[in-house]
Design a protein around this motif. Structure first.
Motif, PDB file in Angstrom:
ATOM      1  N   CYS A  12       0.846  -1.206   0.000  1.00  0.00           N
ATOM      2  CA  CYS A  12       0.000   0.000   0.000  1.00  0.00           C
ATOM      3  C   CYS A  12       0.887   1.264   0.000  1.00  0.00           C
ATOM      4  O   CYS A  12       0.600   2.237  -0.727  1.00  0.00           O
ATOM      5  CB  CYS A  12      -0.910  -0.004   1.225  1.00  0.00           C
ATOM      6  SG  CYS A  12      -2.161  -1.310   1.195  1.00  0.00           S
ATOM      7  N   CYS A  16       1.318   4.263  -2.947  1.00  0.00           N
ATOM      8  CA  CYS A  16       1.064   5.682  -2.656  1.00  0.00           C
ATOM      9  C   CYS A  16       2.335   6.545  -2.887  1.00  0.00           C
ATOM     10  O   CYS A  16       2.284   7.759  -2.661  1.00  0.00           O
ATOM     11  CB  CYS A  16       0.595   5.839  -1.208  1.00  0.00           C
ATOM     12  SG  CYS A  16      -1.047   5.126  -0.908  1.00  0.00           S
ATOM     13  N   GLU A  29      -4.616   7.441   5.702  1.00  0.00           N
ATOM     14  CA  GLU A  29      -4.402   8.117   4.422  1.00  0.00           C
ATOM     15  C   GLU A  29      -3.905   7.141   3.364  1.00  0.00           C
ATOM     16  O   GLU A  29      -4.373   7.151   2.220  1.00  0.00           O
ATOM     17  CB  GLU A  29      -3.388   9.244   4.607  1.00  0.00           C
ATOM     18  CG  GLU A  29      -3.032   9.954   3.311  1.00  0.00           C
ATOM     19  CD  GLU A  29      -1.890  10.957   3.498  1.00  0.00           C
ATOM     20  OE1 GLU A  29      -1.369  11.405   2.460  1.00  0.00           O
ATOM     21  OE2 GLU A  29      -1.530  11.274   4.644  1.00  0.00           O
ATOM     22  N   LYS A  33      -5.894   5.914  -0.111  1.00  0.00           N
ATOM     23  CA  LYS A  33      -5.344   6.123  -1.450  1.00  0.00           C
ATOM     24  C   LYS A  33      -5.072   4.821  -2.183  1.00  0.00           C
ATOM     25  O   LYS A  33      -5.214   4.743  -3.408  1.00  0.00           O
ATOM     26  CB  LYS A  33      -4.042   6.915  -1.344  1.00  0.00           C
ATOM     27  CG  LYS A  33      -4.241   8.368  -0.929  1.00  0.00           C
ATOM     28  CD  LYS A  33      -2.896   9.092  -0.848  1.00  0.00           C
ATOM     29  CE  LYS A  33      -3.062  10.548  -0.463  1.00  0.00           C
ATOM     30  NZ  LYS A  33      -1.742  11.264  -0.401  1.00  0.00           N
ATOM     31  N   SER A  34      -4.706   3.784  -1.462  1.00  0.00           N
ATOM     32  CA  SER A  34      -4.305   2.530  -2.115  1.00  0.00           C
ATOM     33  C   SER A  34      -5.491   1.612  -2.421  1.00  0.00           C
ATOM     34  O   SER A  34      -5.385   0.723  -3.273  1.00  0.00           O
ATOM     35  CB  SER A  34      -3.301   1.776  -1.234  1.00  0.00           C
ATOM     36  OG  SER A  34      -3.875   1.444   0.006  1.00  0.00           O
ATOM     37  N   LYS A  56     -11.634  -0.758   2.287  1.00  0.00           N
ATOM     38  CA  LYS A  56     -10.749  -0.185   3.309  1.00  0.00           C
ATOM     39  C   LYS A  56     -10.702  -1.088   4.554  1.00  0.00           C
ATOM     40  O   LYS A  56      -9.651  -1.219   5.208  1.00  0.00           O
ATOM     41  CB  LYS A  56     -11.234   1.211   3.679  1.00  0.00           C
ATOM     42  CG  LYS A  56     -11.074   2.203   2.537  1.00  0.00           C
ATOM     43  CD  LYS A  56     -11.799   3.529   2.822  1.00  0.00           C
ATOM     44  CE  LYS A  56     -11.205   4.240   4.007  1.00  0.00           C
ATOM     45  NZ  LYS A  56     -11.830   5.578   4.200  1.00  0.00           N
TER      46      LYS A  56
END
Length: 347
Positions: A12, A16, A29, A33-34, A56
């Protein structure tokens, strides 16, 4: 740090753009994003808005675990295959968990009925009535009357008149009259009567029954005798005296005597019989007819709604509540357990 393959957190961070490991403050965060970069394939989900939160949650749960395959590409292929296999079943669980109901109500029945019907009725009736009425009536009246009348009359009347006229130049006229008499009247009347009044409207008997009095509606017989005697007597006496003087001389004398005697007997007998018979025959005939025709159209529409809501069974509210609690499912945790085969099971 990785021992056999690569930890998910390094994958991850790498996606990013981080080359060094990041601390706790960057975890959310990096995961946000990942997630779109790792789950860049389609799999069934009951609600597209819930896809990102589920992705998530998967990354966060296995963030410190090593993937169970040699390369990232093989792991993503297995992840894609696994989610497409299990998600149809779990989507049904998600949908059932969204159902809203009251667990303390064991009966909720709604009955709806719509009924529509039409009908047509034809009615026809014809009536004919013949009427014959006959009436026979006979009135019989019989009356007998006997009357006897006798009159006896006797009387005596006498009168005397004396008149003397003398005229010697002077006329003196003197007149006197006296009248006396007696009258006696006697009458006797006797009457015998028989009055028969027999009447029948003959609803059951014949006309011949009237003569022998077998059947009568009304019968009235009157018999009797009567006698009437009348006697009348009378006496009259009168005297008249007059005088006058005249210059003519003359003398005249006149005497008159009158006497009358009357006697007699008068008898009258009368018999009267009255018989009267009235026969009346009448008949009436009549015919009455009528026709009745009717047509009826009926349209009937009925809407019926019945709703029964509440508790009807013998189960207590506590038992119903405990049974409801056993239906609670942690579907997200069940999906995470299904994905554990994609990661190393040794530490």
């Amino acid at each position: 740090m990785s021992k056999y393959t690569a930890e998910l957190r390094f994958i991850c961070e790498n996606l990013c753009g981080y080359t060094d490991s990041q601390g706790l403050s960057k975890v959310e965060e990096i995961i946000a994003k990942s997630a779109p970069l790792i789950f860049d394939f389609d799999f069934p989900i009951f609600d597209e808005d819930y896809k990102i939160p589920l992705e998530k949650k998967i990354l966060r749960h296995y963030y410190l675990r090593e993937i169970g395959f040699e390369t990232l590409g093989v792991w993503k292929l297995k992840l894609n295959d696994k989610l497409n296999e299990i998600m149809p079943y779990y989507n049904q669980l998600y949908k059932s968990a969204l159902l809203k109901f009251n667990p303390l109500i064991d009966v909720d029945v709604k009955t709806t009925s719509n009924t529509a019907g039409t009908g047509n009725t034809d009615f026809s009736q014809s009536d004919t009535k013949n009427t014959t009425e006959t009436e026979t009536k006979k009135d019989v009246y019989a009356s007998a009357e006997h009357s006897a009348f006798e009159l006896t009359k006797s009387g005596t009347a006498s009168g005397e008149s004396t008149s003397e006229d003398k005229n010697d130049g002077t006329l003196t006229n003197s007149s006197s009259s006296s009248n006396s008499g007696s009258t006696s009247d006697s009458s006797t009347s006797s009457k015998t009567y028989n009055d028969n009044d027999d009447y029948s409207d003959t609803p059951q008997g014949s006309v011949g029954n009237l003569n022998n009095l077998t059947y009568l509606t009304n019968a009235r017989h009157k018999h009797g005798n009567s006698e009437d005697t009348t006697t009348s007597k009378g006496t009259s006496t009168g005297e008249l005296t007059s005088s006058s003087t005249d210059t003519t001389k003359s003398t005249a004398k006149n005497t008159a005597t009158n006497k009358e005697t009357t006697s007699g007997t008068e008898s009258t007998t009368e018999d009267k019989t009255i018989n009267s018979t009235d026969n009346v025959d009448s008949s009436r005939k009549g015919t009455a007819s009528g026709d009745v025709t009717s047509n009826t159209n009926i349209t009937n529409t009925q809407n019926y709604v019945e709703n029964i809501l509440g508790k009807r069974g013998a189960q207590t509210y506590s038992a119903m509540l405990n049974e409801f609690r056993r239906t609670f499912l942690n579907i997200d945790a069940m999906i995470l357990d299904e994905l554990s085969d994609l990661f190393m099971t040794i530490y």
